[in-house]
Enzyme design. Structure first.
Site, PDB file in Angstrom:
ATOM      1  N   HIS A 142      44.180 -72.864  11.753  1.00  0.00           N
ATOM      2  CA  HIS A 142      44.614 -71.517  11.382  1.00  0.00           C
ATOM      3  C   HIS A 142      45.447 -70.727  12.492  1.00  0.00           C
ATOM      4  O   HIS A 142      45.562 -69.570  12.273  1.00  0.00           O
ATOM      5  CB  HIS A 142      43.134 -71.001  11.209  1.00  0.00           C
ATOM      6  CG  HIS A 142      42.127 -71.659  10.373  1.00  0.00           C
ATOM      7  ND1 HIS A 142      41.400 -72.718  10.727  1.00  0.00           N
ATOM      8  CD2 HIS A 142      41.994 -71.511   9.113  1.00  0.00           C
ATOM      9  CE1 HIS A 142      40.756 -73.139   9.584  1.00  0.00           C
ATOM     10  NE2 HIS A 142      41.230 -72.456   8.476  1.00  0.00           N
ATOM     11  N   GLY A 171      37.970 -57.442  15.425  1.00  0.00           N
ATOM     12  CA  GLY A 171      37.851 -58.110  14.110  1.00  0.00           C
ATOM     13  C   GLY A 171      39.191 -58.055  13.441  1.00  0.00           C
ATOM     14  O   GLY A 171      39.510 -58.711  12.767  1.00  0.00           O
ATOM     15  N   ARG A 221      44.310 -54.047  14.742  1.00  0.00           N
ATOM     16  CA  ARG A 221      43.561 -53.747  15.881  1.00  0.00           C
ATOM     17  C   ARG A 221      44.284 -54.408  16.806  1.00  0.00           C
ATOM     18  O   ARG A 221      44.674 -53.791  18.053  1.00  0.00           O
ATOM     19  CB  ARG A 221      42.201 -53.652  16.010  1.00  0.00           C
ATOM     20  CG  ARG A 221      41.508 -52.534  15.399  1.00  0.00           C
ATOM     21  CD  ARG A 221      41.719 -51.192  16.310  1.00  0.00           C
ATOM     22  NE  ARG A 221      40.885 -50.179  15.893  1.00  0.00           N
ATOM     23  CZ  ARG A 221      41.170 -48.747  16.240  1.00  0.00           C
ATOM     24  NH1 ARG A 221      41.962 -48.550  17.330  1.00  0.00           N
ATOM     25  NH2 ARG A 221      40.208 -47.880  15.539  1.00  0.00           N
ATOM     26  N   ARG A 228      47.749 -66.267   7.756  1.00  0.00           N
ATOM     27  CA  ARG A 228      46.664 -65.357   6.877  1.00  0.00           C
ATOM     28  C   ARG A 228      46.669 -63.901   7.346  1.00  0.00           C
ATOM     29  O   ARG A 228      45.519 -63.341   7.412  1.00  0.00           O
ATOM     30  CB  ARG A 228      45.162 -66.164   7.153  1.00  0.00           C
ATOM     31  CG  ARG A 228      45.015 -67.188   6.360  1.00  0.00           C
ATOM     32  CD  ARG A 228      43.559 -67.838   6.493  1.00  0.00           C
ATOM     33  NE  ARG A 228      43.601 -68.871   5.809  1.00  0.00           N
ATOM     34  CZ  ARG A 228      42.821 -69.132   4.577  1.00  0.00           C
ATOM     35  NH1 ARG A 228      42.041 -67.866   4.217  1.00  0.00           N
ATOM     36  NH2 ARG A 228      42.748 -70.185   3.912  1.00  0.00           N
ATOM     37  N   THR A 255      32.778 -53.087  17.025  1.00  0.00           N
ATOM     38  CA  THR A 255      31.546 -52.129  16.674  1.00  0.00           C
ATOM     39  C   THR A 255      30.682 -52.632  16.278  1.00  0.00           C
ATOM     40  O   THR A 255      30.262 -53.587  15.710  1.00  0.00           O
ATOM     41  CB  THR A 255      32.309 -51.076  15.624  1.00  0.00           C
ATOM     42  OG1 THR A 255      32.182 -52.001  14.480  1.00  0.00           O
ATOM     43  CG2 THR A 255      33.361 -50.259  15.783  1.00  0.00           C
ATOM     44  N   GLU A 292      25.525 -56.146  14.786  1.00  0.00           N
ATOM     45  CA  GLU A 292      27.097 -56.462  14.496  1.00  0.00           C
ATOM     46  C   GLU A 292      27.073 -57.984  13.697  1.00  0.00           C
ATOM     47  O   GLU A 292      26.076 -58.269  13.333  1.00  0.00           O
ATOM     48  CB  GLU A 292      27.924 -56.357  15.595  1.00  0.00           C
ATOM     49  CG  GLU A 292      27.596 -56.995  16.707  1.00  0.00           C
ATOM     50  CD  GLU A 292      27.993 -58.392  17.000  1.00  0.00           C
ATOM     51  OE1 GLU A 292      27.226 -59.151  16.289  1.00  0.00           O
ATOM     52  OE2 GLU A 292      29.161 -58.719  17.471  1.00  0.00           O
ATOM     53  N   SER A 300      29.443 -47.365  16.190  1.00  0.00           N
ATOM     54  CA  SER A 300      30.241 -46.621  15.143  1.00  0.00           C
ATOM     55  C   SER A 300      29.411 -45.906  14.191  1.00  0.00           C
ATOM     56  O   SER A 300      29.807 -45.318  13.168  1.00  0.00           O
ATOM     57  CB  SER A 300      31.220 -47.717  14.205  1.00  0.00           C
ATOM     58  OG  SER A 300      30.191 -48.953  13.565  1.00  0.00           O
ATOM     59  N   ASP A 301      28.005 -46.304  13.825  1.00  0.00           N
ATOM     60  CA  ASP A 301      27.169 -45.674  13.237  1.00  0.00           C
ATOM     61  C   ASP A 301      25.619 -45.854  13.764  1.00  0.00           C
ATOM     62  O   ASP A 301      25.221 -46.817  14.473  1.00  0.00           O
ATOM     63  CB  ASP A 301      27.240 -46.222  11.596  1.00  0.00           C
ATOM     64  CG  ASP A 301      27.116 -47.662  11.644  1.00  0.00           C
ATOM     65  OD1 ASP A 301      27.967 -48.439  12.217  1.00  0.00           O
ATOM     66  OD2 ASP A 301      26.273 -48.331  11.018  1.00  0.00           O
TER      67      ASP A 301
HETATM   68  N1  HPA Z   1      25.689 -53.679  10.329  1.00  0.00           N
HETATM   69  C1  HPA Z   1      26.519 -54.936  10.658  1.00  0.00           C
HETATM   70  N2  HPA Z   1      27.627 -54.551  11.490  1.00  0.00           N
HETATM   71  C2  HPA Z   1      28.082 -53.541  11.928  1.00  0.00           C
HETATM   72  C3  HPA Z   1      27.588 -52.288  11.371  1.00  0.00           C
HETATM   73  C4  HPA Z   1      26.186 -52.493  10.624  1.00  0.00           C
HETATM   74  O1  HPA Z   1      25.487 -51.536  10.275  1.00  0.00           O
HETATM   75  N3  HPA Z   1      28.070 -51.245  12.074  1.00  0.00           N
HETATM   76  C5  HPA Z   1      29.056 -51.836  12.629  1.00  0.00           C
HETATM   77  N4  HPA Z   1      29.019 -52.909  12.652  1.00  0.00           N
END
Ligand code: HPA
Length: 234
Positions: free
Chosen positions: A5, A21, A25, A44, A91, A181, A205-206
């Site tokens: 690959h 990922g 980026r 790819r 993230t 993650e 990130s959240d």
């Molecule tokens: N779940 C899985 N992977 C992630 C998330 C999540 O909420 N946020 C960033 N990567």
């Protein structure tokens, strides 16, 4: 000597590699931080670059999302291209209420639901850990750069969208897992198996507990902090 690959020539990939990922980026980071950049992979569109940071040679390779994809690149980078230090930069979704958007996490270990572990460990449970040397250096670099970090365990899942979300994370939260993650468990496992060093540096990130999410603009500062820490490891 391409691998399945990756189309790079022998020697085209540095000993130390950053693994975001998103391949774009990888491109953006290489163009922002590195000098004398060469793109060594377009297979790819999983872009890979080699360049120099403060005079030291480093590569940046997109991996795609999820452990199936990451596992392919990690295997080939170590086995075919002799990469020694693999640093995921990505993230996570926070699993502890006090972790704010942008918080940088240095992952000491990755629990998870990696499907391939049934094959690798025949029903037993391997504790996938980061390399201590890289972890210590990242921590020291963060202190020098005055970036606050949390160190602890994370969870890597094969399944972003669980079927039954209710209480899905409760037992992991109870066991102190900082965030979720989709990549580090296989990265740490393969690095140990194939004789390389690995670390994951993540930004929040959240937050799955508070429901707070972020825009990509919000994430820019912490992204830069994370990259600076990672590049100090070169
Ligand atoms: N779940 C899985 N992977 C992630 C998330 C999540 O909420 N946020 C960033 N990567």
């Amino acid at each position: 000597m391409a691998s399945f690959h990756i189309e790079a020539e022998a020697g085209a990939i540095a000993e130390t590699i950053l693994l975001p990922g998103d391949p774009l980026r990888a491109k953006h980071t290489a163009q922002t931080f590195l000098e004398d950049v060469v793109c060594y992979n377009r297979v790819r569109n999983m872009l890979g670059y080699t360049g120099y940071y403060k005079g030291k040679r480093v590569s940046i390779q997109g991996t795609g999302m999820g452990m199936a994809s990451v596992g392919i690149y990690v295997n080939e980078l170590i086995s075919t291209y002799d990469v020694k230090n693999l640093i995921r930069v990505g993230t996570c979704g926070a699993l502890q209420a006090h972790l704010e958007i942008g918080q940088v996490i240095l992952a000491m270990s990755a629990s998870g639901d990696l499907g391939a572990n049934h094959l690798y460990f025949e029903g037993m449970h391997y504790a996938a850990t980061a390399d201590f040397d890289l972890l210590l250096k990242a921590y020291q670099a963060a202190q020098r750069l005055e970036v606050d970090t949390y160190q602890g365990g994370i969870f890597s899942t094969d399944t972003f969208y669980g079927e039954e979300e209710t209480e899905r994370w409760d037992k992991w939260i109870k066991h102190g897992i900082l965030g979720v993650e989709m990549e580090s468990q296989v990265l740490f496992t393969l690095a140990h198996r194939l004789g390389a060093k690995a670390l994951s540096i993540l930004t929040v990130s959240d937050n799955l507990i508070t429901g707070v999410t972020s825009s990509s603009q919000d994430r820019e500062q912490s992204y830069m902090d994370m990259m600076r820490i990672a590049l100090e490891l070169v």
